[in-house]
Design an enzyme around this catalytic site. Structure first.
Site, mmCIF file in Angstrom:
data_model
loop_
_atom_site.group_PDB
_atom_site.id
_atom_site.type_symbol
_atom_site.label_atom_id
_atom_site.label_comp_id
_atom_site.label_asym_id
_atom_site.label_seq_id
_atom_site.Cartn_x
_atom_site.Cartn_y
_atom_site.Cartn_z
ATOM 1 N N HIS A 1 0.835 -1.204 0.000
ATOM 2 C CA HIS A 1 0.000 0.000 0.000
ATOM 3 C C HIS A 1 0.866 1.250 0.000
ATOM 4 O O HIS A 1 1.910 1.287 0.650
ATOM 5 C CB HIS A 1 -0.955 0.015 1.196
ATOM 6 C CG HIS A 1 -0.282 -0.163 2.516
ATOM 7 N ND1 HIS A 1 0.117 -1.409 2.981
ATOM 8 C CD2 HIS A 1 0.081 0.720 3.468
ATOM 9 C CE1 HIS A 1 0.693 -1.266 4.176
ATOM 10 N NE2 HIS A 1 0.696 0.030 4.489
ATOM 11 N N HIS B 1 0.910 5.267 0.962
ATOM 12 C CA HIS B 1 0.247 6.279 1.782
ATOM 13 C C HIS B 1 0.258 7.617 1.049
ATOM 14 O O HIS B 1 1.313 8.057 0.575
ATOM 15 C CB HIS B 1 1.010 6.491 3.095
ATOM 16 C CG HIS B 1 1.037 5.305 4.016
ATOM 17 N ND1 HIS B 1 0.256 5.230 5.141
ATOM 18 C CD2 HIS B 1 1.758 4.157 3.999
ATOM 19 C CE1 HIS B 1 0.509 4.095 5.787
ATOM 20 N NE2 HIS B 1 1.416 3.425 5.100
HETATM 21 P P1 AMP Z 1 2.087 0.278 7.371
HETATM 22 O O1 AMP Z 1 1.946 -1.204 7.112
HETATM 23 O O2 AMP Z 1 3.109 0.605 8.434
HETATM 24 O O3 AMP Z 1 2.361 1.078 6.122
HETATM 25 O O4 AMP Z 1 0.749 0.844 7.985
HETATM 26 C C1 AMP Z 1 -0.500 0.272 7.796
HETATM 27 C C2 AMP Z 1 -1.528 1.363 7.816
HETATM 28 O O5 AMP Z 1 -2.802 0.737 7.704
HETATM 29 C C3 AMP Z 1 -1.557 2.222 9.095
HETATM 30 O O6 AMP Z 1 -1.415 3.597 8.723
HETATM 31 C C4 AMP Z 1 -2.926 1.924 9.685
HETATM 32 O O7 AMP Z 1 -3.523 3.034 10.314
HETATM 33 C C5 AMP Z 1 -3.714 1.467 8.474
HETATM 34 N N1 AMP Z 1 -4.849 0.585 8.771
HETATM 35 C C6 AMP Z 1 -4.846 -0.514 9.556
HETATM 36 N N2 AMP Z 1 -6.062 -1.081 9.567
HETATM 37 C C7 AMP Z 1 -6.859 -0.337 8.764
HETATM 38 C C8 AMP Z 1 -8.223 -0.407 8.369
HETATM 39 N N3 AMP Z 1 -9.047 -1.374 8.800
HETATM 40 N N4 AMP Z 1 -8.696 0.553 7.536
HETATM 41 C C9 AMP Z 1 -7.895 1.538 7.105
HETATM 42 N N5 AMP Z 1 -6.595 1.650 7.418
HETATM 43 C C10 AMP Z 1 -6.075 0.730 8.244
#
Ligand code: AMP
Ligand code: ZN
Length: 135
Positions: free
Chosen positions: A99, A101
């Site tokens: 993903h 950001h």
């Molecule tokens: P990272 O893997 O460190 O890039 O971060 C994962 C991102 O996913 C974090 O910013 C979380 O806030 C976000 N996240 C986790 N669960 C959900 C969800 N159910 N819906 C939207 N975002 C999410």
């Protein structure tokens, strides 16, 4: 991937605030945003990270990132937008579905950028050669 959190969001099995969807990509608001409007763009086809994702899916994600960045800029008028991607737990990845950001920035939002540190003598040329050698 049956148990993947983001695959479940894409399939509509978990609630989300969807921002955009096309044949290959899906985008939704991050549940714990650095600022309001923080959006995640993911490939619909499960891939763990930038190392695993197919080039075609990656290109589609990049196209969606551009499109959504423009929309966030237009809708929220931030002072700027940071794009980011964490790959592997060593870089802070906690959800193992690739993903990107999109993080809008606002005046005095308290966030900082990473800190740089200079190379030692001759180090940069060696590192550059090492990377070039495996492309
Ligand atoms: P990272 O893997 O460190 O890039 O971060 C994962 C991102 O996913 C974090 O910013 C979380 O806030 C976000 N996240 C986790 N669960 C959900 C969800 N159910 N819906 C939207 N975002 C999410
Ligand atoms: Zn997944």
């Amino acid at each position: 991937m049956p148990d993947c959190l983001f695959c479940k969001i894409i399939r509509g099995e978990l609630p989300t605030n969807k921002i955009y969807e096309d044949e290959k990509t899906f985008a939704f608001l991050d549940i714990n945003p650095v600022n309001p409007g923080h959006t995640l763009v993911v490939p619909k086809k499960h891939a763990v990270d930038v190392f695993e994702i197919d080039e075609e899916e990656w290109n589609a994600v990049m196209g969606a990132v551009k499109k959504i960045s423009l929309a966030v800029e237009k809708a929220l008028q931030p002072t700027g937008i940071n794009l980011g991607m964490n790959n592997k737990s060593g870089a802070g990845q906690v959800v193992f579905h690739a993903h990107v950001h999109i993080m809008p920035r606002f005046q005095n939002d308290g966030h900082e950028l990473w800190k740089g540190k200079p190379y030692g003598a001759g180090e940069a040329a060696k590192i550059a050669e090492k990377i070039r050698g495996v492309i």
